[in-house]
Design a protein around this motif. Structure first.
Motif, mmCIF file in Angstrom:
data_model
loop_
_atom_site.group_PDB
_atom_site.id
_atom_site.type_symbol
_atom_site.label_atom_id
_atom_site.label_comp_id
_atom_site.label_asym_id
_atom_site.label_seq_id
_atom_site.Cartn_x
_atom_site.Cartn_y
_atom_site.Cartn_z
ATOM 1 N N GLY A 53 0.776 -1.228 0.000
ATOM 2 C CA GLY A 53 0.000 0.000 0.000
ATOM 3 C C GLY A 53 0.806 1.277 0.000
ATOM 4 N N ASN A 54 2.126 1.172 -0.069
ATOM 5 C CA ASN A 54 2.966 2.372 -0.122
ATOM 6 C C ASN A 54 3.007 2.922 -1.547
ATOM 7 O OD1 ASN A 54 3.972 2.447 2.658
ATOM 8 N ND2 ASN A 54 4.993 0.524 2.114
ATOM 9 N N VAL A 55 2.792 4.208 -1.671
ATOM 10 C CA VAL A 55 2.819 4.851 -2.985
ATOM 11 C C VAL A 55 3.701 6.092 -2.935
ATOM 12 C CG1 VAL A 55 0.562 4.025 -3.759
ATOM 13 C CG2 VAL A 55 0.699 6.141 -2.449
ATOM 14 N N LEU A 56 4.253 6.425 -4.071
ATOM 15 C CA LEU A 56 5.076 7.613 -4.213
ATOM 16 C C LEU A 56 4.231 8.714 -4.835
ATOM 17 C CD1 LEU A 56 7.835 9.109 -4.207
ATOM 18 C CD2 LEU A 56 8.255 8.073 -6.454
ATOM 19 N N ARG A 57 4.069 9.812 -4.120
ATOM 20 C CA ARG A 57 3.386 10.975 -4.672
ATOM 21 C C ARG A 57 4.477 11.890 -5.228
ATOM 22 N NH1 ARG A 57 0.159 14.248 -0.474
ATOM 23 N NH2 ARG A 57 -0.909 12.259 -0.143
ATOM 24 N N LEU A 58 4.680 11.817 -6.536
ATOM 25 C CA LEU A 58 5.844 12.406 -7.196
ATOM 26 C C LEU A 58 5.471 13.644 -8.008
ATOM 27 C CD1 LEU A 58 8.901 11.981 -7.956
ATOM 28 C CD2 LEU A 58 8.050 10.739 -9.971
ATOM 29 N N VAL A 59 6.275 14.695 -7.875
ATOM 30 C CA VAL A 59 6.083 15.896 -8.690
ATOM 31 C C VAL A 59 6.378 15.550 -10.145
ATOM 32 C CG1 VAL A 59 6.989 18.195 -9.210
ATOM 33 C CG2 VAL A 59 6.612 17.522 -6.830
ATOM 34 N N THR A 60 5.354 15.697 -11.010
ATOM 35 C CA THR A 60 5.508 15.287 -12.410
ATOM 36 C C THR A 60 5.096 16.345 -13.425
ATOM 37 O OG1 THR A 60 3.297 14.289 -12.359
ATOM 38 C CG2 THR A 60 5.172 12.838 -11.874
ATOM 39 N N PHE A 61 4.402 17.397 -13.006
ATOM 40 C CA PHE A 61 3.945 18.379 -13.990
ATOM 41 C C PHE A 61 3.892 19.787 -13.407
ATOM 42 C CE2 PHE A 61 0.083 16.638 -12.000
ATOM 43 C CZ PHE A 61 -0.575 17.797 -11.608
ATOM 44 N N GLU A 62 3.870 20.736 -14.326
ATOM 45 C CA GLU A 62 3.780 22.152 -13.978
ATOM 46 C C GLU A 62 2.477 22.708 -14.540
ATOM 47 O OE1 GLU A 62 6.466 26.240 -14.604
ATOM 48 O OE2 GLU A 62 7.300 24.247 -15.023
ATOM 49 N N MET A 63 1.794 23.545 -13.763
ATOM 50 C CA MET A 63 0.518 24.138 -14.179
ATOM 51 C C MET A 63 0.780 25.479 -14.865
ATOM 52 S SD MET A 63 -1.763 23.276 -10.764
ATOM 53 C CE MET A 63 -0.467 23.595 -9.554
ATOM 54 N N LYS A 64 0.275 25.622 -16.107
ATOM 55 C CA LYS A 64 0.569 26.822 -16.893
ATOM 56 C C LYS A 64 -0.678 27.393 -17.561
ATOM 57 C CE LYS A 64 5.422 25.917 -17.980
ATOM 58 N NZ LYS A 64 6.451 25.908 -19.049
ATOM 59 N N LEU A 65 -0.637 28.704 -17.787
ATOM 60 C CA LEU A 65 -1.670 29.396 -18.554
ATOM 61 C C LEU A 65 -1.347 29.277 -20.042
ATOM 62 C CD1 LEU A 65 -2.031 32.592 -16.338
ATOM 63 C CD2 LEU A 65 -3.561 30.609 -16.408
ATOM 64 N N PRO A 66 -2.313 29.577 -20.917
ATOM 65 C CA PRO A 66 -2.077 29.425 -22.363
ATOM 66 C C PRO A 66 -0.870 30.193 -22.901
ATOM 67 C CG PRO A 66 -4.405 29.716 -21.928
ATOM 68 C CD PRO A 66 -3.710 29.942 -20.622
ATOM 69 N N ASN A 67 -0.479 31.290 -22.222
ATOM 70 C CA ASN A 67 0.664 32.065 -22.694
ATOM 71 C C ASN A 67 2.000 31.454 -22.278
ATOM 72 O OD1 ASN A 67 0.778 32.647 -19.963
ATOM 73 N ND2 ASN A 67 0.308 34.829 -20.188
ATOM 74 N N GLY A 68 1.951 30.290 -21.595
ATOM 75 C CA GLY A 68 3.169 29.623 -21.184
ATOM 76 C C GLY A 68 3.658 30.008 -19.808
ATOM 77 N N ARG A 69 2.996 30.957 -19.181
ATOM 78 C CA ARG A 69 3.398 31.400 -17.845
ATOM 79 C C ARG A 69 2.855 30.446 -16.787
ATOM 80 N NH1 ARG A 69 0.895 34.784 -14.160
ATOM 81 N NH2 ARG A 69 -0.729 35.271 -15.679
ATOM 82 N N SER A 70 3.677 30.109 -15.801
ATOM 83 C CA SER A 70 3.224 29.268 -14.701
ATOM 84 C C SER A 70 2.164 30.002 -13.892
ATOM 85 C CB SER A 70 4.394 28.893 -13.790
ATOM 86 O OG SER A 70 5.328 28.098 -14.486
ATOM 87 N N ILE A 71 1.302 29.246 -13.236
ATOM 88 C CA ILE A 71 0.210 29.872 -12.468
ATOM 89 C C ILE A 71 0.750 30.725 -11.323
ATOM 90 C CG2 ILE A 71 -1.434 28.067 -13.044
ATOM 91 C CD1 ILE A 71 -0.915 27.217 -9.938
ATOM 92 N N THR A 72 1.970 30.445 -10.888
ATOM 93 C CA THR A 72 2.676 31.263 -9.909
ATOM 94 C C THR A 72 4.146 30.875 -9.999
ATOM 95 O OG1 THR A 72 2.844 31.888 -7.566
ATOM 96 C CG2 THR A 72 2.241 29.615 -8.037
ATOM 97 N N ASP A 73 4.947 31.361 -9.070
ATOM 98 C CA ASP A 73 6.340 30.936 -9.007
ATOM 99 C C ASP A 73 6.657 30.556 -7.569
ATOM 100 O OD1 ASP A 73 6.645 33.336 -7.624
ATOM 101 O OD2 ASP A 73 7.381 34.419 -9.375
ATOM 102 N N ASP A 74 7.924 30.327 -7.283
ATOM 103 C CA ASP A 74 8.318 29.902 -5.936
ATOM 104 C C ASP A 74 7.958 30.937 -4.870
ATOM 105 O OD1 ASP A 74 9.433 27.389 -6.514
ATOM 106 O OD2 ASP A 74 11.261 28.327 -7.250
ATOM 107 N N MET A 75 7.822 32.188 -5.274
ATOM 108 C CA MET A 75 7.518 33.252 -4.316
ATOM 109 C C MET A 75 6.040 33.276 -3.940
ATOM 110 S SD MET A 75 10.391 34.583 -3.636
ATOM 111 C CE MET A 75 9.837 36.027 -2.739
ATOM 112 N N GLY A 76 5.182 32.683 -4.770
ATOM 113 C CA GLY A 76 3.753 32.692 -4.489
ATOM 114 C C GLY A 76 3.025 33.805 -5.220
ATOM 115 N N ILE A 77 1.720 33.845 -5.054
ATOM 116 C CA ILE A 77 0.873 34.848 -5.703
ATOM 117 C C ILE A 77 0.890 36.140 -4.889
ATOM 118 C CG2 ILE A 77 -1.492 35.419 -6.381
ATOM 119 C CD1 ILE A 77 -1.953 32.390 -6.731
ATOM 120 N N LEU A 78 1.202 37.241 -5.551
ATOM 121 C CA LEU A 78 1.238 38.552 -4.899
ATOM 122 C C LEU A 78 -0.169 39.138 -4.857
ATOM 123 C CD1 LEU A 78 2.974 40.872 -3.718
ATOM 124 C CD2 LEU A 78 3.121 41.783 -6.050
#
Length: 372
Positions: free
Chosen positions: A314-339
């Motif tokens: 029952g052990n599973v790996l929850r692995l970072v596999t994708f980045e969330m982006k808007l149509p213009n290619g910009r990520s929904i936020t960055d490491d700093m967070g939403i201002l």
């Protein structure tokens, strides 16, 4: 002869289970999955680990705050029913407890927000606390040492099941001559979709003039749930957002046709614990519904995870596999967070009052006086 034979069968079963769920095989599977799917594979190329704990610790040091090992049963229960198997707390990077869930084992044992965790079952490494708690079977005791003021306190907490309602509060607030709908949302599990829809229908029946969506302390959940809620609030054409991974093409999410369920102005209230799917919804509302954002910088989790089976236990790996982006290619936020548009650091009712002030000033261009 029957008793020795029974013991032999039991011993064989135990040995078989140990072989199937061996740590070596789980580590091998871990490495295999990382090589194929890990979004930040370049961070681990050529690195070897002697154990899963060592691997997770290494990823933390390389800036990955999200990849973790969990239990399949617990994740299914959480995402499908908004139920947790655990003790019911969240802590920050300093080990300070920021939230104690209502009705949880932690609340029943006496843990309080503001307590500083020293160790969990003797483990002092903060990066391993979640995994330590998950490894304890339900019904067993978890020993936690915390500092409260000048005192060091030992807690014995029985791990158990508890529910975290996705919608914590729905009401109408009178601000001068305006009726403001208020929804406090705690997570993006499957039950959130229907509960949020009912909340919007209630606010529509009350003919509110705007919505204040409180996503403070919302750590996210399912991308599909964030999309379903966005569909109730915004409309457009073509691609709304997409997920970009190392393997295969992008996963595209398009706008829904027809009219949204709610058409009034929106303010999203966030804080430094707002993360993941909650950040996705915040960015979508700001981008497509011109929503105002109030509060603090958010967590900055612009990536998402998939789960991969590590063993038959029952052990599973929850692995970072994708980045969330808007149509213009910009990520929904960055490491700093939403201002936010309005910076609010106050908590509780004071912070909420300031968020209403921001809504009145930014949306209706007038000051507010809250009515009970």
């Amino acid at each position: 002869m029957s008793i020795p034979l029974l013991l032999l069968i039991l011993l064989l079963q135990i040995v078989y289970a140990q072989e199937v769920c061996s740590k070596e095989e789980a580590l091998s599977r871990f490495k295999e999955v990382l090589t194929k799917y890990y979004l930040w594979k370049d961070r681990v190329d050529g690195v070897e680990w002697g154990s899963l704990d060592e691997a997770i610790t290494y990823l933390r040091k390389k800036g990955d705050r999200w990849t973790t090992i969990t239990k399949l049963e617990e994740d299914r229960l959480w995402y499908s029913q908004a139920k947790m198997l655990g003790i019911g707390i969240r802590w920050d990077d300093d080990g300070q407890i920021r939230r104690v869930f209502r009705g949880s084992p932690a609340e029943k044992s006496g843990l309080k927000e503001g307590d500083i965790i020293i160790s969990v079952n003797g483990v002092e490494d903060k990066g391993l606390w979640s995994q330590t708690i998950r490894s304890v079977p339900v019904g067993n005791i978890i020993n936690m040492v915390v500092k409260r003021g000048e005192n060091t306190i030992n807690f014995r907490i029985i791990k158990g099941e508890f529910t975290v309602p996705p919608i914590e509060d729905v009401r109408v607030i009178l601000l001068d001559h305006k009726r403001i709908g208020y929804i406090a949302m705690t997570n993006f599990t499957n039950p959130a979709v229907e509960e949020f829809k009912k909340a919007l229908e209630f606010l529509n029946s009350q003919k509110v003039d705007a919505l204040l969506l409180d996503l403070r302390n919302n750590g996210g959940g399912l991308i599909s749930v964030a999309k379903a809620i966005a569909d109730m609030l915004i409309r457009g054409e073509g691609v709304m957002f997409y997920l970009e991974s190392r393997s295969g093409g992008p996963s595209i999410y398009e706008f829904k046709s027809g009219e949204p369920l709610f058409k009034k102005p929106i303010l999203v209230f966030v804080n430094r614990w707002t993360a993941s799917a909650a950040e996705l919804l915040t960015t979508l509302l700001r981008t497509y519904a011109k929503a105002v954002v109030a509060g603090e910088l958010t967590v900055g989790k612009y990536v998402g995870s998939n789960m991969y089976k590590l063993d038959s236990c029952g052990n599973v790996l929850r692995l970072v596999t994708f980045e969330m982006k808007l149509p213009n290619g910009r990520s929904i936020t960055d490491d700093m967070g939403i201002l936010p548009d309005c910076v609010i650091k106050a908590n509780g009712d004071d912070g909420l009052s300031m968020a209403f002030d921001c809504l009145m000033q930014k949306v209706f261009q007038e000051p507010s006086v809250a009515q009970p």
